[in-house]
Scaffold this active site. Structure first.
Site, PDB file in Angstrom:
ATOM      1  N   TYR A   1       0.866  -1.183   0.000  1.00 40.58           N
ATOM      2  CA  TYR A   1       0.000   0.000   0.000  1.00 40.58           C
ATOM      3  C   TYR A   1       0.900   1.230   0.000  1.00 40.58           C
ATOM      4  CZ  TYR A   1      -4.086  -2.817   1.446  1.00 40.58           C
ATOM      5  OH  TYR A   1      -5.110  -3.727   1.528  1.00 40.58           O
TER       6      TYR A   1
ATOM      7  N   LEU B   1     -17.805  -1.077   2.034  1.00 40.14           N
ATOM      8  CA  LEU B   1     -18.680   0.068   1.762  1.00 40.14           C
ATOM      9  C   LEU B   1     -18.909   0.292   0.277  1.00 40.14           C
ATOM     10  CD1 LEU B   1     -17.479   2.596   4.498  1.00 40.14           C
ATOM     11  CD2 LEU B   1     -19.327   0.923   4.569  1.00 40.14           C
TER      12      LEU B   1
ATOM     13  N   PRO C   1     -28.731  -0.456  -7.400  1.00 41.95           N
ATOM     14  CA  PRO C   1     -29.549   0.543  -8.094  1.00 41.95           C
ATOM     15  C   PRO C   1     -30.314   1.376  -7.067  1.00 41.95           C
ATOM     16  CG  PRO C   1     -29.902  -1.675  -8.975  1.00 41.95           C
ATOM     17  CD  PRO C   1     -29.122  -1.833  -7.725  1.00 41.95           C
TER      18      PRO C   1
END
Length: 291
Positions: free
Chosen positions: A62, A222, A227
């Site tokens: 990272y 998250l 839709p």
């Protein structure tokens, strides 16, 4: 905040609070380079720990190697109850691509690098991240190298990341698998194709994890691909006066006691919002409605 125990049946179990923090978003764009606001990144880590987070998820790829250095700068010497979990099995190229780094020699290099940048003598929990097609290296060879490093004392507990049921079953036959880290959230439960390869969903292995008492650590929890016209989570959020992100996390916490969410953010305000999700009580009716 409720707790969960990692490697409960081992000689050295670890109990942590059941909402961790994933550090990936503390890096620059595309998970590369330094954060845009370094002081805020350091403050996020300090605030998380000060508010009961004692499980941090990181990786030496990272950044490249940015989050490990931020953790050490913000928190070392570490609180006695803080668990830092890292991942190996991948690396980054200057073009920001994600590539396998998973031969036994590669894995040893990654562990040594994590120990150095995190300023530790032993990493408490390490996930072997499986890349697409296992990067040409058989799972048994990769995992065997991890268990070798564990026997040497460089790793306390070994976990797997991005696995399906077959791979997890293979791992369990080889040794003690402490945890599994897969993509999982209300809106994304099964395998998803991303630019750097397939990501296995948590729903595929949750039953097997529960059967063996293995905490499942959801990442990208998250992610919201629902839709808007059929977004039940938005209705439950309105009912509880909460955000959709908070209900997503609350859904995971209520879905199974073996789930340990690690939501990440680069915003101090969003961190505090995520932490409040642990206080939300979803009813049986809420969970049945959400499915």
């Amino acid at each position: 905040m409720s707790t969960i125990t990692i490697a409960a049946h081992s000689a050295q179990p670890i109990t942590v609070n059941r909402l961790g923090y994933g550090t990936m978003r503390l890096t620059g764009p595309d998970v590369w380079g330094e954060p845009a606001d370094r002081p805020q990144a350091l403050e996020i880590l300090k605030t998380a720990v000060a508010n009961g987070v004692n499980f941090l998820d990181t990786a030496d790829y990272y950044g490249d190697d940015v989050t490990n250095r931020l953790i050490a700068e913000a928190l070392h010497p570490y609180p006695a109850d803080l668990v830092i979990c890292t991942k190996v099995g991948a690396t980054r190229r200057p073009d920001k691509s994600w590539v396998p780094f998973n031969t036994p020699a590669n894995l040893r290099t990654s562990i040594e690098n994590n120990l150095r940048t995190l300023r530790q003598e032993q990493v408490q929990l390490v996930h072997l991240r499986l890349m697409g097609g296992h990067g040409g290296v058989p799972l048994e060879e990769q995992l065997g190298a991890m268990f070798d490093l564990q026997r040497e004392g460089k790793i306390l507990h070994v976990g797997l990341s991005n696995v399906g049921p077959e791979e997890l079953t293979t791992g369990l036959k080889m040794g003690a698998i402490a945890t599994v880290e897969n993509m999982y959230g209300y809106a994304q439960r099964t395998t998803l194709a991303l630019p750097h390869g397939l990501n296995h969903g948590g729903e595929e292995v949750l039953g097997l994890c529960e059967q063996h008492g293995i905490p499942l650590i959801p990442f990208f929890s998250l992610l919201n691909s629902l839709p808007k016209a059929d977004n039940k989570i938005a209705e439950i959020a309105r009912k509880h006066g909460a955000t959709e992100a908070q209900i997503n996390l609350a859904w995971l916490l209520h879905k199974s006691p073996w789930l340990l969410p690690i939501p990440g953010t680069s915003s101090l305000a969003h961190l505090r919002e995520n932490l409040r999700a642990a206080e939300i009580q979803l009813s049986a009716e809420d969970m049945a409605y959400l499915g």
